[in-house]
Design a protein around this motif. Structure first.
Motif, PDB file in Angstrom:
ATOM      1  N   PRO A   1      -1.943   5.422  -8.170  1.00  0.00           N
ATOM      2  CA  PRO A   1      -1.047   5.406  -7.428  1.00  0.00           C
ATOM      3  C   PRO A   1       0.149   5.678  -6.684  1.00  0.00           C
ATOM      4  O   PRO A   1       0.786   5.508  -6.165  1.00  0.00           O
ATOM      5  CB  PRO A   1       0.046   3.933  -8.707  1.00  0.00           C
TER       6      PRO A   1
ATOM      7  N   MET B   1      -1.182   9.124  -3.368  1.00  0.00           N
ATOM      8  CA  MET B   1      -2.663   9.302  -3.260  1.00  0.00           C
ATOM      9  C   MET B   1      -2.755   9.897  -1.704  1.00  0.00           C
ATOM     10  O   MET B   1      -3.600  10.526  -1.625  1.00  0.00           O
ATOM     11  CB  MET B   1      -2.880   7.328  -3.318  1.00  0.00           C
ATOM     12  N   TRP B   2      -1.594   9.264  -1.024  1.00  0.00           N
ATOM     13  CA  TRP B   2      -2.491   9.882   0.500  1.00  0.00           C
ATOM     14  C   TRP B   2      -2.086  10.949   0.430  1.00  0.00           C
ATOM     15  O   TRP B   2      -2.281  12.155   1.211  1.00  0.00           O
ATOM     16  CB  TRP B   2      -1.141   8.849   1.267  1.00  0.00           C
TER      17      TRP B   2
ATOM     18  N   ARG C   1      -5.231   2.951  -4.220  1.00  0.00           N
ATOM     19  CA  ARG C   1      -3.538   3.186  -4.549  1.00  0.00           C
ATOM     20  C   ARG C   1      -3.911   2.561  -6.184  1.00  0.00           C
ATOM     21  O   ARG C   1      -3.050   3.386  -6.232  1.00  0.00           O
ATOM     22  CB  ARG C   1      -3.065   1.764  -2.971  1.00  0.00           C
TER      23      ARG C   1
ATOM     24  N   LEU D   1       0.904  -1.237  -0.197  1.00  0.00           N
ATOM     25  CA  LEU D   1       0.010   0.007  -0.021  1.00  0.00           C
ATOM     26  C   LEU D   1       0.708   1.133  -0.179  1.00  0.00           C
ATOM     27  O   LEU D   1       0.169   2.078  -0.175  1.00  0.00           O
ATOM     28  CB  LEU D   1      -0.985   0.186   1.260  1.00  0.00           C
TER      29      LEU D   1
ATOM     30  N   ARG E   1       4.056   8.318   3.322  1.00  0.00           N
ATOM     31  CA  ARG E   1       3.714   7.260   3.422  1.00  0.00           C
ATOM     32  C   ARG E   1       3.436   7.197   5.049  1.00  0.00           C
ATOM     33  O   ARG E   1       4.626   6.521   6.045  1.00  0.00           O
ATOM     34  CB  ARG E   1       5.257   6.430   3.719  1.00  0.00           C
TER      35      ARG E   1
END
Length: 373
Positions: free
Chosen positions: A336, A339-340, A332, A49, A349
């Motif tokens: 890709p 994303m976060w 995700r 992820l 991350r």
């Protein structure tokens, strides 16, 4: 693609979580067999992820049942039976048992896709009460058998979970007490107590991860009681809550988008059986609209992938249990790159939290998924 729909929730307004009402947790700790459920690391899933860490709260066994649902059912039953007896809410399980002596002949009623109904039936058996549980047609036989194994009468309802809810409401009487985890006009107290019962999960997490609760939380949504409890416990500046629903039963996503409850018609046939709900709980919806940052609706392929991915980390989660991780996988896959950060997380991350809400409750389905069939 596994992501069926996505909603960035511009209505979100929740600030810092409210201090918990610990009465439910104290009640749970008085019950025979109480123990906090474990927190596990999932490094393989985290790597897949793009996360620095994935923490999974394992609600795969509570009081001998394969899900978290007894937490909500037991506290709601405690409150409802105490009210029926005209006394203050029982503080302990032994006190509740004494109250039940006055309520001989009472039957508890619930509609379910499996776990909530089994939890209600289990409590009824412990308290010496009757239980009548309504399940929609096409409910897995293993789930029906598990409910019947608690001594309950099981009625198969033609139609969806929402049809079973409607029929259960009609059974309320002097000797039939409905214990539902969803609400409708005129029936709101009991579902609110169910959500209060789930607060025990988050009180345990605060003790297990002091000062370490991750900034990203994935929470599965059926009618919304668990998600409501998550918002009340975890909403905080800098923390992002993502709600996950099946693609054909995304009743909360559609309700938040519309600004009102929306019925998503069936059939709802996702393998995430515990989330196959066409109408959000009116009691839970305001919390979710105010406190969940993004909603995603996913297909079963993401869920199957999540089940297998968690197995790589030694975690055996049922299809509904793996739905939170499945939602993160679908996001995700759809986006890709960064994303976060697109979810307004400062860390590219981040660490994340998911709740595995059940062990496998349909063995043939789980075996097929685990084998990659």
């Amino acid at each position: 693609m596994s992501l069926v729909a996505f909603l960035d929730n511009s209505q979100r307004s929740a600030g810092v979580a409210a201090p918990p009402d610990s009465r439910a947790t104290r009640f749970h700790r008085s019950m025979p067999g109480y123990a906090p459920t474990a927190v596990a690391e999932a490094p393989a899933a985290a790597a897949e992820l793009g996360l620095s860490r994935l923490v999974v709260k394992l609600e795969t066994e509570r009081f001998g049942l394969p899900s978290f649902k007894l937490l909500g059912a037991s506290w709601a039953i405690c409150r409802a039976l105490s009210l029926r007896a005209g006394v203050e809410p029982a503080a302990t399980f032994d006190e509740l048992r004494r109250i039940c002596v006055r309520l001989d002949g009472l039957t508890l009623v619930a509609a379910t896709d499996g776990n909530h109904g089994r939890a209600v039936a289990h409590m009824a058996r412990l308290l010496g009460l009757g239980a009548r549980i309504l399940v929609p047609e096409h409910t897995a036989q293993a789930r029906v058998d598990a409910i019947a194994g608690e001594g309950a009468t099981v009625d198969i309802v033609r139609g969806s979970y929402d049809d079973a809810v409607g029929q259960s409401a009609g059974l309320a009487s002097d000797d039939h007490l409905v214990i539902s985890d969803t609400s409708w006009p005129g029936y709101e107290e009991v579902p609110g107590w169910v959500a209060e019962g789930y607060a025990t999960i988050f009180e345990e997490l605060a003790e297990q991860l002091p000062g370490e609760l991750p900034p990203l939380v994935a929470i599965q949504i059926g009618v919304g009681a668990l998600a409501s409890a998550a918002v009340r416990a975890l909403a905080a500046p800098g923390r992002v809550l993502v709600g996950v629903e099946p693609g054909d039963a995304a009743c909360v996503l559609h309700a938040v988008r519309a600004g009102r409850p929306v019925l998503v018609p069936g059939p709802h046939i996702s393998i995430m059986a515990g989330l196959n709900c066409g109408l959000a709980s009116r009691v839970a919806l305001p919390d979710m609209a105010a406190g969940i940052d993004a909603f995603c609706a996913i297909d079963d392929r993401a869920t199957e992938q999540a089940v297998r991915l968690l197995l790589r980390d030694g975690l055996t989660c049922g299809e509904t249990g793996a739905a939170g991780v499945a939602g993160l996988l679908a996001l995700r896959e759809d986006r890709p790159e960064r994303m976060w950060e697109r979810l307004r997380l400062a860390d590219p991350r981040p660490a994340a939290l998911a709740i595995c809400t059940e062990a496998p409750t349909d063995p043939p389905s789980f075996a097929r998924i685990a084998a990659g069939a």
